[in-house]
Design a protein around this motif. Structure first.
Motif, mmCIF file in Angstrom:
data_model
loop_
_atom_site.group_PDB
_atom_site.id
_atom_site.type_symbol
_atom_site.label_atom_id
_atom_site.label_comp_id
_atom_site.label_asym_id
_atom_site.label_seq_id
_atom_site.Cartn_x
_atom_site.Cartn_y
_atom_site.Cartn_z
ATOM 1 N N CYS A 149 32.667 39.670 32.109
ATOM 2 C CA CYS A 149 33.316 38.357 32.241
ATOM 3 C C CYS A 149 32.815 37.394 31.179
ATOM 4 O O CYS A 149 33.604 36.652 30.569
ATOM 5 C CB CYS A 149 33.059 37.774 33.625
ATOM 6 S SG CYS A 149 34.111 38.440 34.921
ATOM 7 N N LEU A 196 34.120 33.676 36.883
ATOM 8 C CA LEU A 196 33.168 34.650 37.416
ATOM 9 C C LEU A 196 32.991 34.518 38.926
ATOM 10 O O LEU A 196 32.890 35.522 39.637
ATOM 11 C CB LEU A 196 31.810 34.491 36.717
ATOM 12 C CG LEU A 196 30.669 35.364 37.236
ATOM 13 C CD1 LEU A 196 31.019 36.853 37.109
ATOM 14 C CD2 LEU A 196 29.367 35.045 36.508
ATOM 15 N N VAL A 252 35.781 36.233 40.584
ATOM 16 C CA VAL A 252 35.668 37.683 40.384
ATOM 17 C C VAL A 252 34.655 38.265 41.363
ATOM 18 O O VAL A 252 34.910 39.290 42.017
ATOM 19 C CB VAL A 252 35.257 38.009 38.934
ATOM 20 C CG1 VAL A 252 34.876 39.488 38.800
ATOM 21 C CG2 VAL A 252 36.393 37.690 37.969
ATOM 22 N N ALA A 281 40.897 35.863 36.930
ATOM 23 C CA ALA A 281 39.941 36.436 37.884
ATOM 24 C C ALA A 281 40.627 37.419 38.823
ATOM 25 O O ALA A 281 40.052 38.455 39.186
ATOM 26 C CB ALA A 281 39.271 35.318 38.681
ATOM 27 N N PHE A 305 41.532 40.600 36.584
ATOM 28 C CA PHE A 305 40.320 41.343 36.218
ATOM 29 C C PHE A 305 39.610 41.865 37.460
ATOM 30 O O PHE A 305 39.102 42.988 37.467
ATOM 31 C CB PHE A 305 39.371 40.463 35.411
ATOM 32 C CG PHE A 305 38.079 41.150 35.075
ATOM 33 C CD1 PHE A 305 38.031 42.085 34.050
ATOM 34 C CD2 PHE A 305 36.921 40.893 35.804
ATOM 35 C CE1 PHE A 305 36.844 42.742 33.745
ATOM 36 C CE2 PHE A 305 35.732 41.549 35.512
ATOM 37 C CZ PHE A 305 35.691 42.475 34.480
#
Length: 224
Positions: A109, A133, A136, A192, A195
């Motif tokens: 990230c 992040l 995530v 986010a 991913f």
């Protein structure tokens, strides 16, 4: 009881395809953010306007709940909690897999955020972190809840689907709260999401393929 219930990561014939699809979609999205695509810029501006000024008050309580969890000092103990749950459930290899995958996800990230966000127009600038992040990490926790906890609490497939939807809505309200309170751009949240799902499927595929080998090499007992 069917022994497959105790398998942490269930087999999925579509997993490899999903890894490729979401990996490519995320890469294209990163390029769109990097080069300020019109749709991305419009989406960020429109989402900020709507979330900060036009949301009905009836949703504010749910957004507030989402914001209570949308902090690093909350997500990190939850990562430790899920690692503890895996250990207590005798998924010792999975515990290390989960911890290491979160650390590696953080590094990826950060690299992506720097590559996508850095620019030298009128001096060195770095845009908001994309992918976010915090979101995530929460996505990985919630995916693990879906894989480990929900099937063991609810035998009914219908109840499992309902809980999975509620978990997804919870994540969305965390994202909305970050847009509303922290001025996060929508593109950071969408990044986010893309991913997070790609990373979960990739690490899940790696775990399912290598867990037995890791268990044998490291001589760690328990379930996989």
């Amino acid at each position: 009881m069917n022994g497959s219930v105790f398998v942490l990561i269930q087999p999925d014939k579509l997993r490899k395809l999903l890894i490729i699809i979401f990996g490519l979609v995320f890469a294209v999205f990163c390029l769109a953010v990097k080069f300020n695509a019109v749709l991305v810029t419009f989406g960020d501006d429109a989402a900020t306007l709507v979330v900060q000024n036009m949301l009905p008050h009836s949703l504010q309580a749910l957004i507030t709940i989402g914001h209570l969890f949308a902090h690093y000092w909350v997500v990190l103990p939850f990562i430790a909690l899920m690692a503890g749950v895996l250990y207590l459930a005798q998924y010792k290899i999975a515990m290390w897999w989960f911890i290491i995958s979160q650390v590696m996800g953080m590094l990826v990230c950060l690299i992506v955020a720097i590559v996508v966000g850095i620019s030298w127009d009128n001096g060195l600038k770095l845009r908001d972190m994309m992918p976010n992040l915090l979101l995530v990490w929460w996505s990985q926790i919630l995916f693990l809840v879906v894989a480990l906890i929900v099937p063991r609490l609810f035998q009914s497939r219908r109840l499992q689907i309902m809980m999975n939807w509620l978990i997804g809505v919870f994540w969305i309200f965390m994202m909305i709260s970050l847009v509303q309170v922290n001025n996060m751009l929508l593109s950071s949240g969408l990044g986010a999401l893309l991913f997070g799902y790609f990373w979960w499927q990739l690490t899940a595929q790696t775990y399912r393929k290598r867990a037995r080998q890791w268990q044998h090499v490291l001589k760690i007992d328990g379930r996989v």
